[in-house]
Design a protein around this motif. Sequence first.
Motif, PDB file in Angstrom:
ATOM      1  N   ARG A  25      69.170 -26.027  27.222  1.00 32.12           N
ATOM      2  CA  ARG A  25      69.860 -27.052  26.842  1.00 32.12           C
ATOM      3  C   ARG A  25      70.720 -27.049  25.660  1.00 32.12           C
ATOM      4  N   ALA A  26      72.007 -27.500  26.046  1.00 26.86           N
ATOM      5  CA  ALA A  26      73.134 -27.346  25.127  1.00 26.86           C
ATOM      6  C   ALA A  26      72.999 -27.823  23.774  1.00 26.86           C
ATOM      7  N   GLU A  27      72.045 -28.776  23.597  1.00 28.42           N
ATOM      8  CA  GLU A  27      71.959 -29.406  22.225  1.00 28.42           C
ATOM      9  C   GLU A  27      71.171 -28.434  21.151  1.00 28.42           C
ATOM     10  N   LEU A  79      80.493 -19.264  26.620  1.00 29.14           N
ATOM     11  CA  LEU A  79      79.465 -20.085  26.764  1.00 29.14           C
ATOM     12  C   LEU A  79      78.437 -19.681  28.310  1.00 29.14           C
ATOM     13  N   ILE A 104      76.812 -29.233  22.511  1.00 31.65           N
ATOM     14  CA  ILE A 104      76.531 -28.579  21.329  1.00 31.65           C
ATOM     15  C   ILE A 104      76.514 -29.400  20.231  1.00 31.65           C
ATOM     16  N   ILE A 139      75.345 -21.211  29.294  1.00 36.50           N
ATOM     17  CA  ILE A 139      74.394 -22.288  28.750  1.00 36.50           C
ATOM     18  C   ILE A 139      73.487 -22.408  29.979  1.00 36.50           C
ATOM     19  N   TYR A 198      80.601 -30.331  25.592  1.00 37.82           N
ATOM     20  CA  TYR A 198      79.422 -29.623  26.454  1.00 37.82           C
ATOM     21  C   TYR A 198      77.822 -30.071  25.933  1.00 37.82           C
TER      22      TYR A 198
END
Length: 208
Positions: free
Chosen positions: A49-51, A44, A30, A46, A28
Amino acid sequence: MFDFLALITGGVYWKLHSLVIGWILRLYGIRVGRRLHVRGVPRLKIRGRAENIIIGDDVTILGTIDLRNRENGVIRFCDRVTIDHDCRFVSARDGIIEVGEDSVVTAYAIINGGGSVRIGKKCVIGPRCSINANEHVFRRDVPIRDAGFVHADVILGDDCWLAANVVLMKGVHLGEGTVVGAGAVVTKDTDPYGIYVGIPARKMGERE
């Protein structure tokens, strides 16, 4: 089903389960550290932004939890954090939700951003606590659902303990070592190592 598989495999199942969940979270986008231990399936949502969802090293998640972000919202679990089952973390706008090193968030806690929520090191967040860096606007001329929010950061110093069912309102800063008794609603800043109880919370003493 997960608990049954763990029972019959002597817990070996959780190691495989954790590896698979970590791999999926990375797919994803993360950011996941080393030795993640998970006993559930994260939910989740989201929309940002996943990061911006960051899980440190040696984090333990003891069941299904709910992770939501939108806009530039950040959720960060620092190293050796433990999250119990059925907790919800919601980070929006430019807010940062951070759980500091060696802290524990117990079952059914809800942490809502919009502003930032920063929990220090070695804190314990009790069951069913609610920490809110936002609040509904409530005017007569606009329905609550349409009126929007106001935001202010919530900061917990290191070594704080919130007992069960505590509510922290937007803008509150808890001094290092603060203890808040069960069911209290904290509306103002606290002194380091103070003990607070009641609605609204009032100082009743200090840790020895």
